[in-house]
Design a protein around this motif. Sequence first.
Motif, PDB file in Angstrom:
ATOM      1  N   PHE A  21       0.825  -1.205   0.000  1.00  0.00           N
ATOM      2  CA  PHE A  21       0.000   0.000   0.000  1.00  0.00           C
ATOM      3  C   PHE A  21       0.855   1.248   0.000  1.00  0.00           C
ATOM      4  O   PHE A  21       0.399   2.337  -0.298  1.00  0.00           O
ATOM      5  N   HIS A  22       2.141   1.073   0.386  1.00  0.00           N
ATOM      6  CA  HIS A  22       3.242   2.028   0.223  1.00  0.00           C
ATOM      7  C   HIS A  22       3.312   3.192   1.192  1.00  0.00           C
ATOM      8  O   HIS A  22       4.127   4.093   1.004  1.00  0.00           O
ATOM      9  N   TRP A 196       9.665   4.637 -10.306  1.00  0.00           N
ATOM     10  CA  TRP A 196      10.589   5.458 -11.102  1.00  0.00           C
ATOM     11  C   TRP A 196      10.272   6.937 -10.927  1.00  0.00           C
ATOM     12  O   TRP A 196       9.115   7.346 -10.939  1.00  0.00           O
ATOM     13  N   VAL A 197      11.323   7.742 -10.776  1.00  0.00           N
ATOM     14  CA  VAL A 197      11.172   9.189 -10.672  1.00  0.00           C
ATOM     15  C   VAL A 197      11.971   9.852 -11.787  1.00  0.00           C
ATOM     16  O   VAL A 197      12.959   9.313 -12.272  1.00  0.00           O
ATOM     17  N   THR A 206       5.669   3.758 -11.797  1.00  0.00           N
ATOM     18  CA  THR A 206       5.877   4.855 -10.848  1.00  0.00           C
ATOM     19  C   THR A 206       5.104   4.587  -9.552  1.00  0.00           C
ATOM     20  O   THR A 206       5.143   5.405  -8.639  1.00  0.00           O
ATOM     21  N   GLU A 207       4.421   3.453  -9.491  1.00  0.00           N
ATOM     22  CA  GLU A 207       3.686   3.099  -8.279  1.00  0.00           C
ATOM     23  C   GLU A 207       4.665   2.688  -7.180  1.00  0.00           C
ATOM     24  O   GLU A 207       5.713   2.092  -7.464  1.00  0.00           O
ATOM     25  N   HIS A 208       4.319   2.969  -5.964  1.00  0.00           N
ATOM     26  CA  HIS A 208       5.208   2.700  -4.832  1.00  0.00           C
ATOM     27  C   HIS A 208       4.979   1.294  -4.284  1.00  0.00           C
ATOM     28  O   HIS A 208       4.567   1.111  -3.134  1.00  0.00           O
ATOM     29  N   LYS A 209       5.270   0.303  -5.134  1.00  0.00           N
ATOM     30  CA  LYS A 209       5.088  -1.077  -4.682  1.00  0.00           C
ATOM     31  C   LYS A 209       6.158  -2.026  -5.207  1.00  0.00           C
ATOM     32  O   LYS A 209       6.255  -3.158  -4.728  1.00  0.00           O
ATOM     33  N   TYR A 260      13.370  -2.941 -12.959  1.00  0.00           N
ATOM     34  CA  TYR A 260      12.168  -2.290 -13.476  1.00  0.00           C
ATOM     35  C   TYR A 260      11.669  -2.958 -14.757  1.00  0.00           C
ATOM     36  O   TYR A 260      10.455  -3.084 -14.972  1.00  0.00           O
ATOM     37  N   ALA A 261      12.601  -3.381 -15.605  1.00  0.00           N
ATOM     38  CA  ALA A 261      12.197  -4.042 -16.840  1.00  0.00           C
ATOM     39  C   ALA A 261      11.527  -5.385 -16.549  1.00  0.00           C
ATOM     40  O   ALA A 261      10.537  -5.757 -17.201  1.00  0.00           O
TER      41      ALA A 261
END
Length: 317
Positions: A21-22, A196-197, A206-209, A260-261
Amino acid sequence: MKTRRVGRGLISLGLTALVLFHSVGAGAWGNEGHTYVNRVAAERIPATMPRFLRRAVAEIAYLGPEPDRWRSPSEFALKNAQEPDHFIDLERVSWLDPLPQGRYEFYRKLYEKRAATPSTDHPDDYLPEHVGLQPYITMEVYGRLKAAFREYRQRLTAHQPTRAVEQAIIFYAGWLGHYVGDGAQPLHTTIQYNGWVGENPNGYTTEHKIHAQFETAYVAANVTANDFAGLVKPPRRLDNPFTDYVAYLRQSNALVETVYALEKAGGFTGKGSPAAFDFTTQRLAAASQMLLDLWYTAWLESAVPVPGQPVPVPASK
């Protein structure tokens, strides 16, 4: 594990849903991964190292997650003091090469950089607690281990009891494993630690999970110690532990986009993909290998006389 201004939180399987849920953040590899890293390394301690250490596999494995147990808000001073020990954002110190070997020289360089940075360019990004202190805590615990090994050798020579120092060595060896494990997780070496920022031409999440999804949920569901134990080789003596460890962190940082990939391709969802499994086991093996190499190096270096310190004389029986 790491916490920053965005926040990272406490890690355990029981809290995975909250982490995803971050609102708070993640600890590298979660309980399982840190335990596996320590266990695999401990099972490969060579016969040239002390027997008591080779017999302490269970204790060393248990200690893998130990610093993440120091993250409860109920112990505010403890939690606050050691949060930055779990990560380093190497992008924030790309201008500082090589990194200073000492923690306080590193602080001084960061504060000088902060003072020279315009207020419009986020000078607080250079505060030590925002950059992270990962290599410094690692080398400090390594130093404790080497000093304890030296004391063990001296007590053996003097025919003195060694039980107390053996317990200290086991604790330091296990404690060290946590930070070495953190260093193998690419997201503990980067500003891209949980979504990612900045510019994002490849469309990474870009989600915080992603952090907890990769290192905790995916590892717990799909990886065991046996999956990477065979990748860990006999230990080698490191030429320069600090330099070699920083190189290890940089190698980890070079793999950030790979994480990330893989996530973008669904590699960490459910049973994941073969590519994600291979990548994760290679990272866990890298952690066990570096940990074993550091233990071995500390043992060998503990035999080197310290300048100005008298050589112990065997006690008469």
